[in-house]
Every structure is written in structure tokens, then in C-alpha cells.
Design a protein around this motif. Sequence first.
Motif, PDB file in Angstrom:
ATOM      1  N   LEU A  30      48.944 112.902  65.026  1.00  0.00           N
ATOM      2  CA  LEU A  30      49.265 111.704  64.239  1.00  0.00           C
ATOM      3  C   LEU A  30      48.168 110.647  64.440  1.00  0.00           C
ATOM      4  CD1 LEU A  30      53.051 111.344  65.199  1.00  0.00           C
ATOM      5  CD2 LEU A  30      52.074 112.588  63.252  1.00  0.00           C
ATOM      6  N   PRO A  31      47.012 110.826  63.814  1.00  0.00           N
ATOM      7  CA  PRO A  31      45.900 109.896  64.055  1.00  0.00           C
ATOM      8  C   PRO A  31      46.215 108.439  63.698  1.00  0.00           C
ATOM      9  CG  PRO A  31      45.291 111.569  62.419  1.00  0.00           C
ATOM     10  CD  PRO A  31      46.661 111.896  62.902  1.00  0.00           C
ATOM     11  N   GLU A  32      47.199 108.222  62.831  1.00  0.00           N
ATOM     12  CA  GLU A  32      47.555 106.843  62.465  1.00  0.00           C
ATOM     13  C   GLU A  32      48.488 106.193  63.490  1.00  0.00           C
ATOM     14  OE1 GLU A  32      50.593 109.498  60.403  1.00  0.00           O
ATOM     15  OE2 GLU A  32      48.529 109.641  61.012  1.00  0.00           O
ATOM     16  N   ALA A  33      48.989 106.973  64.433  1.00  0.00           N
ATOM     17  CA  ALA A  33      49.890 106.434  65.465  1.00  0.00           C
ATOM     18  C   ALA A  33      49.104 105.608  66.480  1.00  0.00           C
ATOM     19  CB  ALA A  33      50.621 107.563  66.169  1.00  0.00           C
ATOM     20  N   HIS A  34      49.742 104.590  66.984  1.00  0.00           N
ATOM     21  CA  HIS A  34      49.122 103.761  68.025  1.00  0.00           C
ATOM     22  C   HIS A  34      50.130 103.561  69.163  1.00  0.00           C
ATOM     23  CE1 HIS A  34      51.224 100.881  65.422  1.00  0.00           C
ATOM     24  NE2 HIS A  34      51.346 100.125  66.492  1.00  0.00           N
ATOM     25  N   MET A  35      49.580 103.439  70.362  1.00  0.00           N
ATOM     26  CA  MET A  35      50.411 103.297  71.549  1.00  0.00           C
ATOM     27  C   MET A  35      50.526 101.829  71.927  1.00  0.00           C
ATOM     28  SD  MET A  35      50.061 105.280  75.230  1.00  0.00           S
ATOM     29  CE  MET A  35      48.375 104.799  75.489  1.00  0.00           C
ATOM     30  N   GLU A  36      51.735 101.413  72.210  1.00  0.00           N
ATOM     31  CA  GLU A  36      52.009 100.056  72.682  1.00  0.00           C
ATOM     32  C   GLU A  36      52.786 100.154  73.988  1.00  0.00           C
ATOM     33  OE1 GLU A  36      53.802  97.525  69.754  1.00  0.00           O
ATOM     34  OE2 GLU A  36      52.488  98.260  68.165  1.00  0.00           O
ATOM     35  N   PHE A  37      52.863  99.050  74.696  1.00  0.00           N
ATOM     36  CA  PHE A  37      53.607  99.008  75.952  1.00  0.00           C
ATOM     37  C   PHE A  37      54.848  98.157  75.723  1.00  0.00           C
ATOM     38  CE2 PHE A  37      54.043  97.838  80.550  1.00  0.00           C
ATOM     39  CZ  PHE A  37      54.133  99.125  81.041  1.00  0.00           C
ATOM     40  N   TYR A  45      53.929 104.211  67.785  1.00  0.00           N
ATOM     41  CA  TYR A  45      54.375 103.684  66.501  1.00  0.00           C
ATOM     42  C   TYR A  45      53.422 104.141  65.410  1.00  0.00           C
ATOM     43  CZ  TYR A  45      57.357 100.333  68.949  1.00  0.00           C
ATOM     44  OH  TYR A  45      58.324  99.757  69.718  1.00  0.00           O
ATOM     45  N   ILE A  46      53.954 104.250  64.205  1.00  0.00           N
ATOM     46  CA  ILE A  46      53.128 104.347  63.010  1.00  0.00           C
ATOM     47  C   ILE A  46      53.454 103.089  62.235  1.00  0.00           C
ATOM     48  CG2 ILE A  46      52.673 105.553  60.852  1.00  0.00           C
ATOM     49  CD1 ILE A  46      53.277 108.167  62.280  1.00  0.00           C
ATOM     50  N   GLY A  47      52.485 102.195  62.146  1.00  0.00           N
ATOM     51  CA  GLY A  47      52.759 100.873  61.598  1.00  0.00           C
ATOM     52  C   GLY A  47      53.739 100.175  62.520  1.00  0.00           C
TER      53      GLY A  47
END
Length: 120
Positions: A30-37, A45-47
Motif C-alpha cells: 500500500l504505497p499510499e499508506a502512511h504511518m502515524e503514532f 492510514y490511507i488519507g
Amino acid sequence: MKPAEEYILKQPEPYKSILLHVQLLIEHALPEAHMEFKWRIPCYYIGTRPICYLNQSRDYVDVAFWHSAHLSSNLDKYLVSEKRKVIKSLRYKSLEDINDEIFIRILKEVESFKNKSFLK
């Protein structure tokens, strides 16, 4: 270093290796996914839509999916709900426990839910 990355790198082995491998699978699939804390754990998350969170718990790594109730039954059998109503997870005690193919299939199916109204 970001708090989510720090969380992963501070875990003892074998959990750190498991978390790093899972992180790699998520970011590859999922290259559009980003990691948050969030809630003191790494969350993807995605968006603004949550996908999963990673947690080292007791003697395993828990990869929990918020919208797992909507997964097809052939994937649901790999997930643990254990006293949780909505969230189900994959649990790993070693790197060898991880089935990359199943993990990616679950990620892709959860990703397909991103435009469904039940996520609003």
C-alpha cells in the motif's frame, strides 16, 4: 526519528524484526499508506482512513485491522478477535509465522473498503 519508528526500533527481538517486516509489507503493498503514532502505537492510514495498527503485546506482535468484520470469510479464518467486537488481528510470535501472501491479501481487501460508506 519519528515516534512510530522509534517505537518499532525500541522493541526487543524477535518483535523488532517482526515489526520491521510487517512495516515493509504494508509500505510495499500500500504505497499510499502512511504511518502515524496514535495511542502510543504505530498506526497506518490511507488519507484519513485507518487501515491497521501495530502493537507488541505480551509474547506476540498484534497487527490489528479496524474494518476486519467486512473481510471475506476465506481471509477471516486467519484473524483473531478475542473479546473485541470490531477489530480483528493477525498475531505473530516469530518471523516464520508471517505468511506474506495472506498478509498482503488482507491488506488489499481492507484497502478496497476505503470508499465504502461504513467507513465514514
